[in-house]
Design a protein around this motif. Structure first.
Motif, PDB file in Angstrom:
ATOM      1  N   LEU B 101     -17.782  19.967 -33.599  1.00  9.48           N
ATOM      2  CA  LEU B 101     -18.083  20.215 -32.189  1.00  9.48           C
ATOM      3  C   LEU B 101     -17.356  21.435 -31.648  1.00  9.48           C
ATOM      4  O   LEU B 101     -17.438  21.736 -30.473  1.00  9.48           O
ATOM      5  CB  LEU B 101     -17.712  18.985 -31.356  1.00  9.48           C
ATOM      6  CG  LEU B 101     -18.447  17.713 -31.747  1.00  9.48           C
ATOM      7  CD1 LEU B 101     -17.885  16.535 -31.000  1.00  9.48           C
ATOM      8  CD2 LEU B 101     -19.924  17.865 -31.458  1.00  9.48           C
ATOM      9  N   PHE B 271     -26.165  25.675 -27.465  1.00  6.42           N
ATOM     10  CA  PHE B 271     -26.453  24.726 -28.545  1.00  6.42           C
ATOM     11  C   PHE B 271     -26.964  25.284 -29.860  1.00  6.42           C
ATOM     12  O   PHE B 271     -26.956  24.577 -30.860  1.00  6.42           O
ATOM     13  CB  PHE B 271     -27.402  23.612 -28.081  1.00  6.42           C
ATOM     14  CG  PHE B 271     -26.761  22.764 -27.047  1.00  6.42           C
ATOM     15  CD1 PHE B 271     -25.630  22.055 -27.362  1.00  6.42           C
ATOM     16  CD2 PHE B 271     -27.239  22.715 -25.761  1.00  6.42           C
ATOM     17  CE1 PHE B 271     -24.994  21.289 -26.416  1.00  6.42           C
ATOM     18  CE2 PHE B 271     -26.603  21.961 -24.798  1.00  6.42           C
ATOM     19  CZ  PHE B 271     -25.487  21.244 -25.138  1.00  6.42           C
ATOM     20  N   VAL B 322     -33.246  26.385 -21.759  1.00  6.51           N
ATOM     21  CA  VAL B 322     -33.744  25.044 -21.461  1.00  6.51           C
ATOM     22  C   VAL B 322     -34.265  24.386 -22.735  1.00  6.51           C
ATOM     23  O   VAL B 322     -34.067  23.201 -22.981  1.00  6.51           O
ATOM     24  CB  VAL B 322     -34.852  25.114 -20.384  1.00  6.51           C
ATOM     25  CG1 VAL B 322     -35.509  23.756 -20.206  1.00  6.51           C
ATOM     26  CG2 VAL B 322     -34.287  25.593 -19.073  1.00  6.51           C
ATOM     27  N   VAL B 325     -31.347  23.538 -25.148  1.00  3.91           N
ATOM     28  CA  VAL B 325     -30.682  22.309 -24.726  1.00  3.91           C
ATOM     29  C   VAL B 325     -31.379  21.110 -25.347  1.00  3.91           C
ATOM     30  O   VAL B 325     -30.744  20.179 -25.836  1.00  3.91           O
ATOM     31  CB  VAL B 325     -30.680  22.191 -23.188  1.00  3.91           C
ATOM     32  CG1 VAL B 325     -30.426  20.760 -22.766  1.00  3.91           C
ATOM     33  CG2 VAL B 325     -29.625  23.088 -22.603  1.00  3.91           C
ATOM     34  N   GLY B 328     -30.344  20.809 -28.722  1.00  5.93           N
ATOM     35  CA  GLY B 328     -29.061  20.128 -28.760  1.00  5.93           C
ATOM     36  C   GLY B 328     -29.226  18.623 -28.647  1.00  5.93           C
ATOM     37  O   GLY B 328     -28.615  17.854 -29.389  1.00  5.93           O
ATOM     38  N   GLY B 329     -30.090  18.195 -27.728  1.00  2.31           N
ATOM     39  CA  GLY B 329     -30.329  16.771 -27.546  1.00  2.31           C
ATOM     40  C   GLY B 329     -30.902  16.122 -28.796  1.00  2.31           C
ATOM     41  O   GLY B 329     -30.459  15.060 -29.228  1.00  2.31           O
ATOM     42  N   PHE B 332     -28.241  15.774 -31.441  1.00  2.74           N
ATOM     43  CA  PHE B 332     -27.366  14.625 -31.239  1.00  2.74           C
ATOM     44  C   PHE B 332     -28.072  13.320 -31.554  1.00  2.74           C
ATOM     45  O   PHE B 332     -27.478  12.401 -32.106  1.00  2.74           O
ATOM     46  CB  PHE B 332     -26.825  14.605 -29.812  1.00  2.74           C
ATOM     47  CG  PHE B 332     -25.713  15.572 -29.617  1.00  2.74           C
ATOM     48  CD1 PHE B 332     -24.595  15.506 -30.421  1.00  2.74           C
ATOM     49  CD2 PHE B 332     -25.779  16.558 -28.663  1.00  2.74           C
ATOM     50  CE1 PHE B 332     -23.562  16.411 -30.273  1.00  2.74           C
ATOM     51  CE2 PHE B 332     -24.759  17.466 -28.506  1.00  2.74           C
ATOM     52  CZ  PHE B 332     -23.648  17.394 -29.309  1.00  2.74           C
TER      53      PHE B 332
END
Lengths: 349, 343
Positions: B101, B271, B322, B325, B328-329, B332
């Motif tokens: 991270l 990200f 956008v 991101v 990134g989501g 995860f």
């Protein structure tokens, strides 16, 4: 693996004397809270006299000064009291239940979760009444909690403070990014949210305070109810079990408290940074490591710090205002830096 | 399992690489090229891959030449190089902090860059190079502040990240204060820039962005081997003869320079730096963070994200940030899925 060494404060004082001292500290804090509340009514762009404030409350004749006190500063102060309790108590509970001295609703990405769900509720579902979107805030907190726990335990069974912290930061970043995305896609919501998501006590009526108060009250009561068990949890799971504490139940109650406090606080005033980090640390420094004393102190200390930050925000850029969330970030960040610089971080197995 | 190694030894500089790593890099680059060709052919004027390729080698029709070379190629080139720069930067930071991270987005670089942009927008003006300079100065100043505040007999990875969080918090507050102070229109424009966007980039940026990134990549290619040693931990690296603190400074400098050029050109794109090195490592199955696959993965992620940002919500063009991101989501979510499988 990295672990943090937190120096345990030596409990050398005899119990009776120590409790007397702690009681004194609490009395002092209560007195200070009253003073801060009064100042919160008097100070601002337009500073009023105590007499005017008194009249505003008890002999209202709708002069400008009186209406500033009655319509703007009273709701603001009440909200400050509620949000201060919510974030500070929430921080104390999170730190106890995760055994992570760095835990805070902001650091663990929980505020961002609540904020994202509120943004979605306002931006896409068109909900504008507090009582309708507060539930989304609770949902957001719950989702963020589950997410951060799973992310934090990615490497081994139970997440270490370091893992949990990093997972929270990363998750918070994603959730914040998603919030910004929603705001870009929905510019109308953007204007409304611009002020909300900084964290501010201004521009909200007593109706919001009234709507959020029950949630924060219940959350605080739950936190108080498990305070004793959390003392045992702090010693480690095995020892806590040996002392007859039902760990699972303690954790569940604590989690419900966190959801109510963080969700309610964020929905009411937006994310307030680092209040939940700083106040419990202050509490441990002043009253020691007993969770019950810590809670008593944070219930008073949270609103003190938040209202002082709010007053400072009103005074430093007159006639403009710094939002309270900004002021607490400024207070909290140096504390965080100091904390990490003074701790030994050990690499071990 | 034993790993197939191929070794080339031209004198003192010995390069060892694994066949699987090379294959992964080649596949990622091929995918990125394919995405680039698709991107060059998409828009108001639709072109087939064949027409695009013809235009690229100078055999295209006049209209294809205009659309592909003059209008779309610079953006595609920038997406590929900036994506690679982000992937590399993330790889360096993750290797240095020895933490998946530990990426520049986490330690406040992006926020600092945005602060620089806001300061320039409010006090100077919004000429492109001014804004880019503001981003650069803001990001570098933030990185320096974080590094100095985290420095106590060396910089420890975890301490760096916590200090990053704290500095990040202050800067986010400052940024929001600015956004509240300026009018809605300016705030909205700044927010779009603050998301990171390739909208409005053309040939004017290519001559300085692309060479800078290429030079930094060459620098890394020459000195990249010590990074692997640093990842083993300070004691081991010292034992192997690496001057740890000096090496760390050099890598940190390279990592910051890469993210700074990317940010100056396109704003803080989130990200890619975080996810690309990890995804690449998963694909190559290597023990440490590998630089080349991270770069290839970054290029692929950004070119695909930019295509989505331009065309998914047409006619609205989203900032590419956008979309990243969302990357990134998704990343995860994938990590979480892996965790729940192993438990």
């Amino acid at each position: 693996m990295t672990t943090l060494v937190d120096r345990p404060s030596p409990e050398t004082e005899p119990t009776a004397a120590a409790n007397l001292r702690r009681g004194g500290v609490l009395l002092g804090a209560a007195a200070l809270l009253v003073v801060v509340c009064v100042l919160s009514l008097l100070l601002g762009t337009r500073t009023v006299s105590p007499g005017t404030a008194w009249d505003a409350l008890f002999h209202y004749t709708s002069t400008d000064d009186q209406s500033v006190v009655r319509d703007l500063r009273v709701p603001r102060t009440v909200l400050g009291l509620l949000a201060g309790v919510a974030f500070a108590v929430c921080g104390a509970v999170i730190q106890a239940v995760t055994r992570n001295p760095l835990a805070d609703t902001q650091i663990l990405g929980i505020n961002s979760g609540a904020a994202l769900f509120v943004v979605i509720a306002i931006g896409f579902l068109g909900l504008t009444s507090f009582t309708s979107y507060v539930w989304f805030a609770f949902l957001g907190v719950a989702v963020a909690l589950v997410g951060v726990y799973l992310l934090g335990s990615a490497s081994r069974g139970s997440p270490t403070p370091v893992q949990l912290t990093l997972a929270g930061v990363a998750l918070g970043a994603v959730l914040e990014g998603a919030s910004s995305a929603v705001q870009l896609i929905r510019p109308r919501a953007f204007d409304y949210l611009r002020f909300w998501d900084v964290g501010s006590l201004a521009g909200r009526g007593l109706d919001i305070a009234g709507a959020v108060a029950p949630f924060i009250l219940v959350g605080t009561l739950l936190a108080v109810a498990v305070a004793r068990s959390l003392n045992a949890v702090a010693l480690g799971d095995d020892l806590a079990r040996a002392l007859g504490v039902d760990i699972t139940r303690t954790r569940i109650v604590a989690l419900v408290a966190i959801v109510l406090l963080a969700g309610g606080g964020t929905a009411a005033v937006g994310p307030i940074w680092f209040l939940g980090l700083v106040v419990p640390h202050l509490a441990r420094w002043v009253v020691g490591t007993d969770q019950r004393w810590i809670l008593a102190f944070t219930i008073l200390g949270g609103p003190i710090v938040l209202l002082i930050a709010d007053i400072v925000g009103r005074l430093v850029v007159r006639p403009g205002e710094l939002r309270v969330g900004i002021v607490t970030a400024f207070i909290g960040a140096p504390v965080l830096i100091w904390w990490i610089r003074t701790r030994k971080v050990v690499s071990g197995p | 399992m034993t790993l197939p190694f191929a070794a080339i030894r031209p004198g003192p500089l010995s390069v060892r690489f694994r066949v699987r790593t090379v294959v992964v890099c080649a596949v990622l680059l091929a995918l990125a090229f394919a995405a680039a060709v698709v991107s060059l052919g998409t828009g108001d004027v639709v072109l087939s891959p064949k027409e695009v390729l013809a235009a690229l080698v100078g055999q295209g029709s006049p209209i294809a030449d205009l659309v592909v070379i003059d209008l779309r190629l610079p953006r595609v080139l920038l997406a590929l190089t900036i994506g690679a720069a982000l992937g590399l930067s993330g790889a360096i930071f993750q290797a240095l902090t020895r933490n998946p991270l530990g990426s520049p987005d986490v330690i406040g670089f992006n926020t600092g860059a945005f602060t620089g942009v806001l300061v320039v927008t409010v006090f100077v003006g919004n000429a492109y190079f001014m804004v880019a300079a503001g981003a650069l100065v803001g990001g570098l100043a933030t990185a320096l502040a974080v590094y100095l505040l985290a420095y106590r007999r060396g910089v420890q990875g975890f301490r760096l990240i916590i200090v990053g969080i704290a500095v990040n918090a202050i800067l986010i507050s400052v940024n929001q204060w600015f956004v509240i102070k300026v009018d809605l229109q300016a705030a909205y424009a700044a927010t779009i820039w603050g998301q990171g966007s390739l909208n409005g980039l053309d040939w004017t940026q290519v001559p300085w962005v692309v060479p800078l990134i290429v030079v930094l990549m060459i620098g890394l290619a020459i000195g990249g081997s010590r990074l692997l040693l640093l990842e083993l931990g300070d004691e081991i690296a010292t034992g192997l003869g690496v001057r740890v603190e000096a090496a760390r400074m050099v890598y940190l400098g390279l990592g910051v320079a890469l993210i700074a050029v990317a940010t100056a050109a396109a704003g803080p794109i989130a990200f890619v730096a975080l996810a690309a090195p990890q995804l690449a490592q998963r694909l190559t199955g290597s023990a440490g963070i590998a630089l080349a696959p991270a770069a290839a993965m970054g290029a692929l992620l950004l070119i695909v994200s930019d295509w989505v940002a331009q065309h998914a919500f047409a006619p609205t063009q989203l900032p590419v940030g956008v979309v990243t991101v969302t990357v990134g989501g998704v990343y995860f979510a994938w990590v979480l899925a892996r965790v729940s499988r192993t438990q």
